[in-house]
Design a protein around this motif. Sequence first.
Motif, PDB file in Angstrom:
ATOM      1  N   UNK A 110      37.184 -23.356   5.349  1.00 39.19           N
ATOM      2  CA  UNK A 110      36.268 -22.507   4.590  1.00 39.19           C
ATOM      3  C   UNK A 110      35.934 -21.247   5.372  1.00 39.19           C
ATOM      4  N   UNK A 111      35.546 -20.232   4.634  1.00 36.69           N
ATOM      5  CA  UNK A 111      35.146 -18.977   5.272  1.00 36.69           C
ATOM      6  C   UNK A 111      33.987 -18.404   4.452  1.00 36.69           C
ATOM      7  N   UNK A 162      41.702 -20.825   7.948  1.00 39.02           N
ATOM      8  CA  UNK A 162      40.431 -20.380   7.369  1.00 39.02           C
ATOM      9  C   UNK A 162      39.297 -20.503   8.382  1.00 39.02           C
ATOM     10  N   UNK A 163      39.295 -21.630   9.121  1.00 36.39           N
ATOM     11  CA  UNK A 163      38.236 -21.831  10.116  1.00 36.39           C
ATOM     12  C   UNK A 163      38.339 -20.757  11.204  1.00 36.39           C
ATOM     13  N   UNK A 164      39.585 -20.497  11.650  1.00 37.63           N
ATOM     14  CA  UNK A 164      39.779 -19.479  12.696  1.00 37.63           C
ATOM     15  C   UNK A 164      39.346 -18.099  12.195  1.00 37.63           C
ATOM     16  N   UNK A 165      39.775 -17.780  10.954  1.00 39.15           N
ATOM     17  CA  UNK A 165      39.413 -16.471  10.394  1.00 39.15           C
ATOM     18  C   UNK A 165      37.901 -16.339  10.323  1.00 39.15           C
ATOM     19  N   UNK A 166      37.230 -17.448  10.034  1.00 37.93           N
ATOM     20  CA  UNK A 166      35.772 -17.427   9.931  1.00 37.93           C
ATOM     21  C   UNK A 166      35.118 -17.187  11.293  1.00 37.93           C
ATOM     22  N   UNK A 167      35.792 -17.664  12.349  1.00 36.85           N
ATOM     23  CA  UNK A 167      35.176 -17.600  13.687  1.00 36.85           C
ATOM     24  C   UNK A 167      35.572 -16.338  14.463  1.00 36.85           C
ATOM     25  N   UNK A 168      36.764 -15.796  14.177  1.00 36.37           N
ATOM     26  CA  UNK A 168      37.234 -14.649  14.969  1.00 36.37           C
ATOM     27  C   UNK A 168      36.694 -13.350  14.374  1.00 36.37           C
ATOM     28  N   UNK A 169      35.805 -12.649  15.078  1.00 35.86           N
ATOM     29  CA  UNK A 169      35.147 -11.483  14.497  1.00 35.86           C
ATOM     30  C   UNK A 169      36.132 -10.407  14.018  1.00 35.86           C
ATOM     31  N   UNK A 170      37.192 -10.118  14.786  1.00 36.25           N
ATOM     32  CA  UNK A 170      38.132  -9.055  14.405  1.00 36.25           C
ATOM     33  C   UNK A 170      38.787  -9.358  13.065  1.00 36.25           C
ATOM     34  N   UNK A 204      37.775 -11.489  10.737  1.00 32.86           N
ATOM     35  CA  UNK A 204      36.786 -11.549   9.659  1.00 32.86           C
ATOM     36  C   UNK A 204      36.384 -10.140   9.191  1.00 32.86           C
ATOM     37  N   UNK A 205      36.234  -9.233  10.183  1.00 27.33           N
ATOM     38  CA  UNK A 205      35.864  -7.854   9.825  1.00 27.33           C
ATOM     39  C   UNK A 205      36.930  -7.203   8.943  1.00 27.33           C
ATOM     40  N   UNK A 206      38.206  -7.498   9.263  1.00 26.02           N
ATOM     41  CA  UNK A 206      39.296  -6.901   8.469  1.00 26.02           C
ATOM     42  C   UNK A 206      39.273  -7.449   7.043  1.00 26.02           C
ATOM     43  N   UNK A 207      39.073  -8.763   6.917  1.00 24.22           N
ATOM     44  CA  UNK A 207      39.019  -9.374   5.585  1.00 24.22           C
ATOM     45  C   UNK A 207      37.841  -8.800   4.799  1.00 24.22           C
ATOM     46  N   UNK A 208      36.741  -8.626   5.504  1.00 23.51           N
ATOM     47  CA  UNK A 208      35.519  -8.102   4.873  1.00 23.51           C
ATOM     48  C   UNK A 208      35.753  -6.662   4.389  1.00 23.51           C
ATOM     49  N   UNK A 209      36.381  -5.850   5.244  1.00 22.98           N
ATOM     50  CA  UNK A 209      36.632  -4.446   4.871  1.00 22.98           C
ATOM     51  C   UNK A 209      37.504  -4.394   3.617  1.00 22.98           C
ATOM     52  N   UNK A 210      38.494  -5.303   3.526  1.00 19.55           N
ATOM     53  CA  UNK A 210      39.369  -5.315   2.348  1.00 19.55           C
ATOM     54  C   UNK A 210      38.570  -5.718   1.116  1.00 19.55           C
ATOM     55  N   UNK A 211      37.711  -6.740   1.248  1.00 13.12           N
ATOM     56  CA  UNK A 211      36.920  -7.200   0.103  1.00 13.12           C
ATOM     57  C   UNK A 211      35.942  -6.127  -0.369  1.00 13.12           C
ATOM     58  N   UNK A 212      35.442  -5.327   0.568  1.00 13.17           N
ATOM     59  CA  UNK A 212      34.473  -4.276   0.215  1.00 13.17           C
ATOM     60  C   UNK A 212      35.158  -3.021  -0.328  1.00 13.17           C
ATOM     61  N   UNK A 213      36.492  -3.013  -0.268  1.00 13.71           N
ATOM     62  CA  UNK A 213      37.227  -1.840  -0.737  1.00 13.71           C
ATOM     63  C   UNK A 213      37.217  -0.729   0.294  1.00 13.71           C
ATOM     64  N   UNK A 214      36.898  -1.041   1.540  1.00  4.99           N
ATOM     65  CA  UNK A 214      36.790  -0.001   2.571  1.00  4.99           C
ATOM     66  C   UNK A 214      38.065   0.157   3.393  1.00  4.99           C
ATOM     67  N   UNK A 215      39.079  -0.665   3.112  1.00  5.28           N
ATOM     68  CA  UNK A 215      40.316  -0.541   3.898  1.00  5.28           C
ATOM     69  C   UNK A 215      41.320   0.311   3.117  1.00  5.28           C
ATOM     70  N   UNK A 216      42.395   0.691   3.765  1.00  5.81           N
ATOM     71  CA  UNK A 216      43.421   1.504   3.104  1.00  5.81           C
ATOM     72  C   UNK A 216      43.026   2.972   3.090  1.00  5.81           C
ATOM     73  N   UNK A 217      43.826   3.739   2.354  1.00  6.54           N
ATOM     74  CA  UNK A 217      43.658   5.191   2.308  1.00  6.54           C
ATOM     75  C   UNK A 217      42.780   5.538   1.104  1.00  6.54           C
ATOM     76  N   UNK A 218      41.465   5.636   1.339  1.00  7.71           N
ATOM     77  CA  UNK A 218      40.521   5.824   0.230  1.00  7.71           C
ATOM     78  C   UNK A 218      40.448   7.277  -0.228  1.00  7.71           C
ATOM     79  N   UNK A 219      40.316   7.512  -1.539  1.00 12.30           N
ATOM     80  CA  UNK A 219      40.016   8.868  -2.007  1.00 12.30           C
ATOM     81  C   UNK A 219      38.659   9.308  -1.447  1.00 12.30           C
TER      82      UNK A 219
END
Length: 399
Positions: A88-89, A369-377, A379-394
Amino acid sequence: MQNLDVTIVGAGSAGLTLALLLAELGLTIAVIERGAAPELATPVYQRVSALNPASMRVLSKLSVWQGIAAQAAPYSQMQVWEADSFGRIAFSAEPPQLPELGWICDNEAIRQQLYVKVQQQAAIQCYFNVEISQLAQTERDVLVQLNNGQILLSQLLVGADGVNSFVRQQQQLPLTHWDYNQQAIVAVIACEEAHQASARQAFLASGPLALLPLPDANLCSIVWSADTDRAEALMALDDNAFNQALTAASQSVLGCLTLQSARQAFPLKMRYASEWVRGRVVLVADAAHSIHPLAGQGMNLGLMDVAALAQILGSQLTAGKPLYEARALLAYQRWRKAEAQSMIATMEAFKRGFSNDLAPLKLLRGVGLVLADKLPGVKQKLMAAALGNSGDLPEIAKY
Ligand SMILES: Cc1cc2nc3c(=O)[nH]c(=O)nc-3n(C[C@H](O)[C@H](O)[C@H](O)COP(=O)(O)OP(=O)(O)OC[C@H]3O[C@@H](n4cnc5c(N)ncnc54)[C@H](O)[C@@H]3O)c2cc1C
């Protein structure tokens, strides 16, 4: 005969947002829609979309977000887990910088609020309940004839007409597609325990089940994607049997779940146009790509397409160049195809990765999933993607 800068086919979320963005550039726009005009009504949340902060920023800058947010449910937690496993994450908002992770919005309410604003713009003319009887382009312009006899001439035509895009087909723009062999069942459900503004998703062997919070603390919208046989069997169940199956699939995370609306099933297909531009015609949003709803990114992706197209057309005008230049449209295509491809690949990896019930793979996913939940780097990348903050934004989607 009407002479315009841009004709947009389709008054969905993408088409109406683009019309507003182009009106801000001082352009004249026609929007052609074969359905009826959106009418203000209390949302029923039968079809919802999880909008991320990047989309919120675009809609805020167009002054339509306030009306959408008033009818949306913000969520500050996201919980993802694999059924029958330890994997889980969880993601949490971090106020004051990040008060929400996203908003569950009624699709029709989004269109209604966009249309309220569109009606205030003299530069935008809308044609509802019409079909295109002729579409032809020359080196100088694009001609559209409507079935009511009206003729529109514009410098550019945008296909924002959804997954079965007429524009894409009429222009013979090639399409890659494959069946996910799943259907998504959507409905409004009551949950015994309050959802506490948390969006939840369980990965089951037969497909993901999302429980999305609605403004009422004990109501959620479900998006239950299941292999076609399973989905058909679920649709055939009576309400009581469906409620039991749903509660079991959710592992009773919110107690007993009971249907509050009719169920609707949507066959899921990946569609990707390998060319988005033909001369003066260009595709955006679902007309160019449609993806699995498991990460709730389809509408977000479409809103970024139209923001990118408006940005490129705006740069043309600022530089004193003509609105239409093949080079500019191809730059849009390159930019947004790269973003769509990466989203399609991610959805495919998720779908394939979680639909295999082999014990070693299940173990690996649990550990992952457990590792992704625990490793800050990570998790931050997954979070940025979910927030729409990753990639080449207009630009308009940036902070
Ligand atoms: C089950 C499910 C859940 C989803 N959940 C999410 C989510 O949580 N988050 C998210 O971001 N996305 C989600 N999506 C995706 C999202 O719904 C779509 O990406 C989005 O609605 C597409 O918007 P659009 O404007 O491109 O197309 P549409 O909304 O389909 O609009 C196209 C418009 O064009 C009109 N039209 C079509 N043909 C013609 C024609 N020939 N002439 C004139 N008009 C025409 C149509 O009537 C329509 O009004 C989900 C999708 C599904 C199936």
